[in-house]
Design an enzyme around this catalytic site. Sequence first.
Site, mmCIF file in Angstrom:
data_model
loop_
_atom_site.group_PDB
_atom_site.id
_atom_site.type_symbol
_atom_site.label_atom_id
_atom_site.label_comp_id
_atom_site.label_asym_id
_atom_site.label_seq_id
_atom_site.Cartn_x
_atom_site.Cartn_y
_atom_site.Cartn_z
ATOM 1 N N LYS A 14 10.152 45.346 47.354
ATOM 2 C CA LYS A 14 10.129 44.702 46.123
ATOM 3 C C LYS A 14 10.446 43.942 45.485
ATOM 4 O O LYS A 14 10.559 42.856 45.097
ATOM 5 C CB LYS A 14 9.672 45.927 44.634
ATOM 6 C CG LYS A 14 8.636 46.908 45.161
ATOM 7 C CD LYS A 14 8.527 47.652 44.366
ATOM 8 C CE LYS A 14 9.868 48.715 44.243
ATOM 9 N NZ LYS A 14 10.147 49.988 45.173
ATOM 10 N N ARG A 89 7.431 53.043 35.812
ATOM 11 C CA ARG A 89 7.629 53.809 36.835
ATOM 12 C C ARG A 89 6.377 55.638 36.557
ATOM 13 O O ARG A 89 6.359 56.199 36.694
ATOM 14 C CB ARG A 89 8.403 54.400 36.975
ATOM 15 C CG ARG A 89 9.481 54.130 38.684
ATOM 16 C CD ARG A 89 10.850 54.025 38.197
ATOM 17 N NE ARG A 89 10.894 53.671 40.176
ATOM 18 C CZ ARG A 89 11.768 52.807 40.462
ATOM 19 N NH1 ARG A 89 12.304 52.182 39.687
ATOM 20 N NH2 ARG A 89 12.047 52.950 41.459
ATOM 21 N N ARG A 128 19.828 50.038 55.012
ATOM 22 C CA ARG A 128 19.959 49.512 53.410
ATOM 23 C C ARG A 128 21.786 50.134 52.982
ATOM 24 O O ARG A 128 22.284 49.255 52.283
ATOM 25 C CB ARG A 128 19.531 49.175 52.372
ATOM 26 C CG ARG A 128 19.451 49.020 50.759
ATOM 27 C CD ARG A 128 17.963 48.514 49.500
ATOM 28 N NE ARG A 128 18.187 50.088 49.099
ATOM 29 C CZ ARG A 128 17.186 49.938 48.357
ATOM 30 N NH1 ARG A 128 15.945 48.836 48.442
ATOM 31 N NH2 ARG A 128 16.341 51.155 47.858
ATOM 32 N N ARG A 134 24.747 52.089 48.038
ATOM 33 C CA ARG A 134 23.952 52.984 46.371
ATOM 34 C C ARG A 134 23.953 54.257 46.754
ATOM 35 O O ARG A 134 23.348 54.801 48.435
ATOM 36 C CB ARG A 134 22.850 52.595 47.004
ATOM 37 C CG ARG A 134 22.516 50.769 45.487
ATOM 38 C CD ARG A 134 21.155 50.858 45.722
ATOM 39 N NE ARG A 134 19.877 51.281 45.073
ATOM 40 C CZ ARG A 134 18.789 50.888 44.765
ATOM 41 N NH1 ARG A 134 18.683 50.400 44.582
ATOM 42 N NH2 ARG A 134 18.061 51.993 44.896
ATOM 43 N N ARG A 146 13.571 61.413 45.485
ATOM 44 C CA ARG A 146 13.027 59.943 44.963
ATOM 45 C C ARG A 146 11.494 59.652 45.231
ATOM 46 O O ARG A 146 10.467 59.035 44.622
ATOM 47 C CB ARG A 146 13.972 58.679 46.005
ATOM 48 C CG ARG A 146 15.367 58.114 44.485
ATOM 49 C CD ARG A 146 16.255 58.198 45.234
ATOM 50 N NE ARG A 146 15.492 56.713 45.401
ATOM 51 C CZ ARG A 146 16.396 55.400 46.284
ATOM 52 N NH1 ARG A 146 17.116 55.364 47.245
ATOM 53 N NH2 ARG A 146 16.248 54.101 46.553
#
Length: 190
Positions: A14, A89, A128, A134, A146
């Site tokens: 996204k 969300r 990533r 992160r 998640r």
Amino acid sequence: MKNIVLFGPPGAGKGTQATLLKDKYNLVHISTGDVFRYNIKNKTELGILAKSYMDDGNLVPDEVTIKMLQAEVDKNLNGNGFIFDGFPRTESQAESLDKFLSEKDEKINGMVALEVPENLLIERIFKRGETSGRPDDQNEEKIRNRFNEYQTKTAILQEYYEKQDKFFGVDGVGSIQEINKKLQKVFDIL
Ligand code: ADP
């Protein structure tokens, strides 16, 4: 205004696609994840609160997230519209967004969903994590959590927008450019 919800599970791409699309259509890109991370970096009250949830891969409470999102929208009402990335969300976030926009005589034009199989998502997130720093990208348990949050609270939003005839699915597998072209075909008609 063109107000579009860019939708998809964690790791769907996204953020990458929103960055390309906001330039192409001259829209304001609001990523709730980025706004939270900015607040964490600057150790604001909001950041300190959000961090405890985010680091474990849990959703930040609706009340906090909705307030933050509305403030971001209010800052940019003179533009051509918004790409919402990571919001809504939950169903309650979606309802509040509809209500908030209608008070401004605006609406969501459509939800555009990036569809990617789960094994590929996990691969992308780990990759990533090597560079993003992160905490929620580097630990399998947090990543699983998640996905669990997504399945139990977020995935139902497809139905929410389908009921309004506003749901558009796009195949999110392929090169960034290929996927971008497919997204543009939908953005053009919204
Ligand atoms: P990803 O989609 O890859 O998981 P994001 O950067 O969009 O990454 O979100 C990271 C985290 O920020 C989420 O796991 C959650 O803790 C928090 N967050 C972002 N958007 C929302 C939201 N709309 N509601 C609640 N929490 C959110």
